[in-house]
Design an enzyme around this catalytic site. Sequence first.
Site, PDB file in Angstrom:
ATOM      1  N   TYR A 120      -3.477  -7.799   9.897  1.00 39.88           N
ATOM      2  CA  TYR A 120      -2.734  -8.199   8.691  1.00 39.88           C
ATOM      3  C   TYR A 120      -1.963  -9.510   8.923  1.00 39.88           C
ATOM      4  O   TYR A 120      -2.036 -10.439   8.116  1.00 39.88           O
ATOM      5  CB  TYR A 120      -1.778  -7.072   8.301  1.00 39.88           C
ATOM      6  CG  TYR A 120      -1.061  -7.269   6.986  1.00 39.88           C
ATOM      7  CD1 TYR A 120      -1.696  -6.979   5.775  1.00 39.88           C
ATOM      8  CD2 TYR A 120       0.252  -7.729   6.941  1.00 39.88           C
ATOM      9  CE1 TYR A 120      -1.040  -7.158   4.572  1.00 39.88           C
ATOM     10  CE2 TYR A 120       0.918  -7.898   5.739  1.00 39.88           C
ATOM     11  CZ  TYR A 120       0.265  -7.600   4.552  1.00 39.88           C
ATOM     12  OH  TYR A 120       0.924  -7.775   3.342  1.00 39.88           O
TER      13      TYR A 120
ATOM     14  N   ASN B 161      -3.632 -12.397  -5.134  1.00 42.69           N
ATOM     15  CA  ASN B 161      -2.658 -11.370  -4.753  1.00 42.69           C
ATOM     16  C   ASN B 161      -3.297 -10.154  -4.076  1.00 42.69           C
ATOM     17  O   ASN B 161      -2.625  -9.454  -3.324  1.00 42.69           O
ATOM     18  CB  ASN B 161      -1.885 -10.930  -6.007  1.00 42.69           C
ATOM     19  CG  ASN B 161      -1.122  -9.640  -5.815  1.00 42.69           C
ATOM     20  OD1 ASN B 161      -0.059  -9.632  -5.206  1.00 42.69           O
ATOM     21  ND2 ASN B 161      -1.676  -8.532  -6.305  1.00 42.69           N
TER      22      ASN B 161
HETATM   23  N1  NAD Z   1       4.315  -4.429  -0.587  1.00 43.27           N
HETATM   24  C1  NAD Z   1       4.823  -5.243   0.327  1.00 43.27           C
HETATM   25  O1  NAD Z   1       5.834  -4.949   0.987  1.00 43.27           O
HETATM   26  C2  NAD Z   1       4.173  -6.566   0.594  1.00 43.27           C
HETATM   27  C3  NAD Z   1       4.818  -7.442   1.481  1.00 43.27           C
HETATM   28  C4  NAD Z   1       4.254  -8.682   1.737  1.00 43.27           C
HETATM   29  C5  NAD Z   1       3.067  -9.030   1.124  1.00 43.27           C
HETATM   30  N2  NAD Z   1       2.465  -8.163   0.276  1.00 43.27           N
HETATM   31  C6  NAD Z   1       1.198  -8.590  -0.325  1.00 43.27           C
HETATM   32  O2  NAD Z   1       1.305  -8.541  -1.730  1.00 43.27           O
HETATM   33  C7  NAD Z   1       0.013  -8.306  -2.290  1.00 43.27           C
HETATM   34  C8  NAD Z   1       0.104  -7.127  -3.266  1.00 43.27           C
HETATM   35  O3  NAD Z   1       0.529  -5.994  -2.547  1.00 43.27           O
HETATM   36  P1  NAD Z   1       1.020  -4.625  -3.230  1.00 43.27           P
HETATM   37  O4  NAD Z   1       2.132  -4.142  -2.401  1.00 43.27           O
HETATM   38  O5  NAD Z   1       1.176  -4.786  -4.698  1.00 43.27           O
HETATM   39  O6  NAD Z   1      -0.253  -3.737  -2.874  1.00 43.27           O
HETATM   40  P2  NAD Z   1      -1.042  -2.625  -3.727  1.00 43.27           P
HETATM   41  O7  NAD Z   1      -1.865  -1.890  -2.714  1.00 43.27           O
HETATM   42  O8  NAD Z   1      -0.125  -1.876  -4.612  1.00 43.27           O
HETATM   43  O9  NAD Z   1      -1.996  -3.524  -4.634  1.00 43.27           O
HETATM   44  C9  NAD Z   1      -3.068  -4.274  -4.114  1.00 43.27           C
HETATM   45  C10 NAD Z   1      -4.166  -4.281  -5.151  1.00 43.27           C
HETATM   46  O10 NAD Z   1      -5.287  -5.014  -4.613  1.00 43.27           O
HETATM   47  C11 NAD Z   1      -6.455  -4.343  -4.986  1.00 43.27           C
HETATM   48  N3  NAD Z   1      -7.537  -4.656  -4.050  1.00 43.27           N
HETATM   49  C12 NAD Z   1      -7.689  -4.207  -2.771  1.00 43.27           C
HETATM   50  N4  NAD Z   1      -8.818  -4.668  -2.252  1.00 43.27           N
HETATM   51  C13 NAD Z   1      -9.416  -5.430  -3.190  1.00 43.27           C
HETATM   52  C14 NAD Z   1     -10.624  -6.163  -3.236  1.00 43.27           C
HETATM   53  N5  NAD Z   1     -11.474  -6.202  -2.187  1.00 43.27           N
HETATM   54  N6  NAD Z   1     -10.929  -6.836  -4.374  1.00 43.27           N
HETATM   55  C15 NAD Z   1     -10.095  -6.796  -5.452  1.00 43.27           C
HETATM   56  N7  NAD Z   1      -8.940  -6.110  -5.463  1.00 43.27           N
HETATM   57  C16 NAD Z   1      -8.607  -5.430  -4.341  1.00 43.27           C
HETATM   58  C17 NAD Z   1      -6.095  -2.870  -4.938  1.00 43.27           C
HETATM   59  O11 NAD Z   1      -7.004  -2.086  -5.699  1.00 43.27           O
HETATM   60  C18 NAD Z   1      -4.689  -2.877  -5.502  1.00 43.27           C
HETATM   61  O12 NAD Z   1      -4.643  -2.691  -6.892  1.00 43.27           O
HETATM   62  C19 NAD Z   1      -0.926  -8.077  -1.115  1.00 43.27           C
HETATM   63  O13 NAD Z   1      -1.608  -9.281  -0.802  1.00 43.27           O
HETATM   64  C20 NAD Z   1       0.025  -7.715   0.012  1.00 43.27           C
HETATM   65  O14 NAD Z   1      -0.524  -8.004   1.277  1.00 43.27           O
HETATM   66  C21 NAD Z   1       2.980  -6.943  -0.009  1.00 43.27           C
END
Ligand code: NAD
Length: 253
Positions: free
Chosen positions: A159, A94
């Site tokens: 992305y 994730n």
């Molecule tokens: N929020 C959205 O609208 C959305 C939409 C589509 C996909 N996503 C995907 O869902 C996933 C979670 O997103 P979110 O919105 O909860 O984001 P977020 O930024 O709240 O959480 C992401 C987490 O990943 C951790 N992280 C970042 N780099 C890292 C690394 N190198 N190693 C380990 N951990 C790391 C961060 O510390 C953070 O806690 C992501 O893959 C994102 O691309 C999110």
Amino acid sequence: MGKHFEGKVAVATGTASPRGLGRAICNRIAEEGCDLVMVDLNQEACDQAAKEVVEAYGVKAIGVACNVTKLSDCENVIAKAKASFNKLDFLINNAGVLKDTLLLRMTEEDWDFVLDVNLKGVFLMTKAASKLLLKAPSGRIVNISSVSGLTGQPAQANYSSSKAGVIALTKVCAREFSGRGVLVNAVCPGYVQTDMTGSLPNDVQEKLKEMVPLKRPATPRDIANSVRFFLSDDASYITGTYLRVDGGAAIGM
Ligand SMILES: NC(=O)c1ccc[n+]([C@@H]2O[C@H](COP(=O)([O-])OP(=O)(O)OC[C@H]3O[C@@H](n4cnc5c(N)ncnc54)[C@H](O)[C@@H]3O)[C@@H](O)[C@H]2O)c1
């Protein structure tokens, strides 16, 4: 009847933010008895996240700091999972980052940063976990991709490419691991209300909402429910595919 995931062990990455998708996924499966290895960049934040899940759901959980772009960190996560639980049933990739800007302005560093975490990170964690996961009687991997990887979004060359890559990697792993009964699928969220999207300018957030036929962002739990589905017995004949969970945003893709 017992809880659906009792006796199961999951490694999930990007789980430290209390408002993020990773945490919602952990909560959703811990509710049903799944033990957890909760991974994020900072050890204290991981410990805190694990403590909260243990207190709320009475499962076992440990936090392990790991940068998913480093193979040795990923291997350490799996070593800790093995030491604590001696097995692994589920891997949820994730962790992800954004660094949006138009292609003309995007630097090589912007590209590498996002590809390293979002795509290489999934490869490395999957590679590290595979030996233990392939021993599971019904192992599962769920990768968090994005509708951005299906549609291509302006200012997201890095992305969108990383998330499209995650879908291809999902299909490869589904084929390679099928002989051992490990199912591999991806979830493609649209616009989810988390810190990641909360940091976008207000007008961009409004525009995103307008583009969603259901006219609201997803809650992290909306997405967690679909991850729960892929991990469950209900999905036992599904592998190598993705599910859009986007309020209809990418209908037709
Ligand atoms: N929020 C959205 O609208 C959305 C939409 C589509 C996909 N996503 C995907 O869902 C996933 C979670 O997103 P979110 O919105 O909860 O984001 P977020 O930024 O709240 O959480 C992401 C987490 O990943 C951790 N992280 C970042 N780099 C890292 C690394 N190198 N190693 C380990 N951990 C790391 C961060 O510390 C953070 O806690 C992501 O893959 C994102 O691309 C999110």
